[in-house]
Write a protein that holds these residues in place. Structure first.
Motif, mmCIF file in Angstrom:
data_model
loop_
_atom_site.group_PDB
_atom_site.id
_atom_site.type_symbol
_atom_site.label_atom_id
_atom_site.label_comp_id
_atom_site.label_asym_id
_atom_site.label_seq_id
_atom_site.Cartn_x
_atom_site.Cartn_y
_atom_site.Cartn_z
ATOM 1 N N VAL A 92 0.842 -1.203 0.000
ATOM 2 C CA VAL A 92 0.000 0.000 0.000
ATOM 3 C C VAL A 92 0.878 1.255 0.000
ATOM 4 C CG1 VAL A 92 -1.733 1.320 1.300
ATOM 5 C CG2 VAL A 92 -1.977 -1.161 1.062
ATOM 6 N N VAL A 93 1.936 1.245 0.776
ATOM 7 C CA VAL A 93 2.857 2.396 0.798
ATOM 8 C C VAL A 93 3.543 2.560 -0.561
ATOM 9 C CG1 VAL A 93 4.981 3.312 1.828
ATOM 10 C CG2 VAL A 93 3.159 2.413 3.296
ATOM 11 N N ALA A 94 3.935 1.465 -1.177
ATOM 12 C CA ALA A 94 4.529 1.537 -2.523
ATOM 13 C C ALA A 94 3.531 2.149 -3.505
ATOM 14 C CB ALA A 94 4.968 0.153 -2.987
ATOM 15 N N ALA A 95 2.282 1.747 -3.406
ATOM 16 C CA ALA A 95 1.240 2.310 -4.266
ATOM 17 C C ALA A 95 1.066 3.806 -4.001
ATOM 18 C CB ALA A 95 -0.090 1.580 -4.030
ATOM 19 N N LEU A 96 1.121 4.191 -2.731
ATOM 20 C CA LEU A 96 0.981 5.599 -2.387
ATOM 21 C C LEU A 96 2.124 6.423 -2.977
ATOM 22 C CD1 LEU A 96 -0.641 7.765 -0.911
ATOM 23 C CD2 LEU A 96 0.621 7.182 1.173
ATOM 24 N N VAL A 97 3.330 5.923 -2.899
ATOM 25 C CA VAL A 97 4.491 6.629 -3.472
ATOM 26 C C VAL A 97 4.292 6.798 -4.983
ATOM 27 C CG1 VAL A 97 6.965 6.412 -3.982
ATOM 28 C CG2 VAL A 97 6.109 5.956 -1.664
ATOM 29 N N LEU A 98 3.860 5.750 -5.652
ATOM 30 C CA LEU A 98 3.636 5.829 -7.100
ATOM 31 C C LEU A 98 2.470 6.755 -7.444
ATOM 32 C CD1 LEU A 98 4.272 2.085 -7.916
ATOM 33 C CD2 LEU A 98 5.640 4.033 -8.746
ATOM 34 N N ALA A 99 1.426 6.760 -6.624
ATOM 35 C CA ALA A 99 0.296 7.666 -6.856
ATOM 36 C C ALA A 99 0.716 9.119 -6.669
ATOM 37 C CB ALA A 99 -0.862 7.316 -5.913
ATOM 38 N N VAL A 100 1.545 9.373 -5.670
ATOM 39 C CA VAL A 100 2.068 10.733 -5.475
ATOM 40 C C VAL A 100 2.935 11.133 -6.662
ATOM 41 C CG1 VAL A 100 3.623 12.150 -4.063
ATOM 42 C CG2 VAL A 100 1.880 10.731 -2.956
ATOM 43 N N ALA A 101 3.752 10.221 -7.156
ATOM 44 C CA ALA A 101 4.581 10.513 -8.336
ATOM 45 C C ALA A 101 3.700 10.878 -9.533
ATOM 46 C CB ALA A 101 5.474 9.314 -8.667
ATOM 47 N N THR A 102 2.611 10.156 -9.705
ATOM 48 C CA THR A 102 1.673 10.450 -10.798
ATOM 49 C C THR A 102 1.097 11.850 -10.645
ATOM 50 O OG1 THR A 102 1.106 8.098 -10.971
ATOM 51 C CG2 THR A 102 -0.438 9.673 -11.963
ATOM 52 N N LEU A 103 0.694 12.188 -9.428
ATOM 53 C CA LEU A 103 0.143 13.523 -9.163
ATOM 54 C C LEU A 103 1.186 14.607 -9.420
ATOM 55 C CD1 LEU A 103 -2.222 15.265 -7.935
ATOM 56 C CD2 LEU A 103 -0.983 15.077 -5.797
ATOM 57 N N VAL A 104 2.402 14.392 -8.982
ATOM 58 C CA VAL A 104 3.465 15.379 -9.173
ATOM 59 C C VAL A 104 3.752 15.574 -10.659
ATOM 60 C CG1 VAL A 104 5.924 15.834 -8.807
ATOM 61 C CG2 VAL A 104 4.490 15.081 -6.893
ATOM 62 N N ILE A 105 3.884 14.496 -11.403
ATOM 63 C CA ILE A 105 4.120 14.597 -12.847
ATOM 64 C C ILE A 105 2.990 15.383 -13.506
ATOM 65 C CG2 ILE A 105 4.211 13.278 -15.018
ATOM 66 C CD1 ILE A 105 5.582 11.033 -13.267
ATOM 67 N N THR A 106 1.778 15.050 -13.144
ATOM 68 C CA THR A 106 0.624 15.741 -13.723
ATOM 69 C C THR A 106 0.671 17.234 -13.407
ATOM 70 O OG1 THR A 106 -0.714 13.732 -13.575
ATOM 71 C CG2 THR A 106 -1.903 15.821 -13.769
ATOM 72 N N GLY A 107 0.929 17.567 -12.141
ATOM 73 C CA GLY A 107 0.927 18.972 -11.726
ATOM 74 C C GLY A 107 2.108 19.773 -12.226
ATOM 75 N N VAL A 108 3.266 19.138 -12.350
ATOM 76 C CA VAL A 108 4.485 19.855 -12.731
ATOM 77 C C VAL A 108 4.668 19.895 -14.255
ATOM 78 C CG1 VAL A 108 7.017 19.768 -12.585
ATOM 79 C CG2 VAL A 108 5.637 19.422 -10.539
ATOM 80 N N VAL A 109 4.205 18.873 -14.962
ATOM 81 C CA VAL A 109 4.463 18.811 -16.402
ATOM 82 C C VAL A 109 3.178 18.917 -17.223
ATOM 83 C CG1 VAL A 109 5.467 17.466 -18.289
ATOM 84 C CG2 VAL A 109 6.533 17.406 -16.029
ATOM 85 N N ASN A 110 2.252 17.967 -17.066
ATOM 86 C CA ASN A 110 1.111 17.896 -17.970
ATOM 87 C C ASN A 110 0.139 19.061 -17.817
ATOM 88 O OD1 ASN A 110 2.031 14.858 -17.527
ATOM 89 N ND2 ASN A 110 1.173 15.072 -19.575
ATOM 90 N N VAL A 111 -0.169 19.458 -16.599
ATOM 91 C CA VAL A 111 -1.097 20.586 -16.412
ATOM 92 C C VAL A 111 -0.522 21.887 -16.976
ATOM 93 C CG1 VAL A 111 -2.253 22.054 -14.697
ATOM 94 C CG2 VAL A 111 -2.421 19.560 -14.533
#
Length: 172
Positions: A92-111
């Motif tokens: 679950v923690v590994a999933a959380l780290v990957l979900a945060v990475a997805t959010l960061v990529i989205t907010g920093v690059v794609n948005v």
């Protein structure tokens, strides 16, 4: 009380897994179909299509899964930490780290790329559609692939956590 806590632990893990699957599927669809489909289109079609998609995706259903992955996975981690099993918690923690990475990529690059595309204005008012497209497409596609991998990784971790939870959780 223990049965209620265990039911809450299970339901939260299931909900986090479903939200992660929806998000991974969305990014996967863009990687495998939407962007390759638009690749061969005219600049006007590409810019107009992406502007419309970027406006349409900002809706409550998307936000529910996009932010829900973080909230539900964090809640699942807390519930596992407070009485669950360590084997499930790790995934679950590994999933959380990957979900945060997805959010960061989205907010920093794609948005920001989406915002720049929107700021270019309506396609009829854009002087150089090829330039607007060139500043957007390659970077957006590359980083969408990265978030496809991170979101799919989060989904996979949660699926495995759910499998372990089913095997290791106390049963009534």
């Amino acid at each position: 009380m223990t049965a209620l806590i265990e039911t809450t632990r299970t339901a939260t893990l299931v909900a986090a897994t479903l939200a992660a699957g929806l998000l991974a599927g969305l990014f996967y669809a863009f990687t495998c179909a939407v962007m390759p489909g638009l690749r061969g289109s005219a600049d006007r079609t590409f810019v107009d299509g992406m502007q419309r998609i970027n406006a349409a995706i900002l809706n409550p259903w998307f936000m529910l899964s996009f932010l829900g992955v973080l909230v539900l996975t964090a809640a699942a981690a807390v519930l596992q930490f407070s009485g669950g099993t360590r084997a499930v918690l790790v995934w679950v923690v590994a999933a959380l780290v990957l979900a945060v990475a997805t959010l960061v990529i989205t907010g920093v690059v794609n948005v920001p790329l989406n915002n720049a595309l929107a700021a270019a204005g309506p396609v009829d008012a854009i002087a150089d559609l090829a330039e607007v497209r060139a500043r957007f497409e390659a970077a957006w596609v590359r980083w969408n692939l990265v978030r496809t991998v991170t979101s799919t990784g989060a989904f996979g971790c949660l699926v495995w956590a759910l499998v372990l939870h089913g095997r290791l959780a106390p049963h009534a």
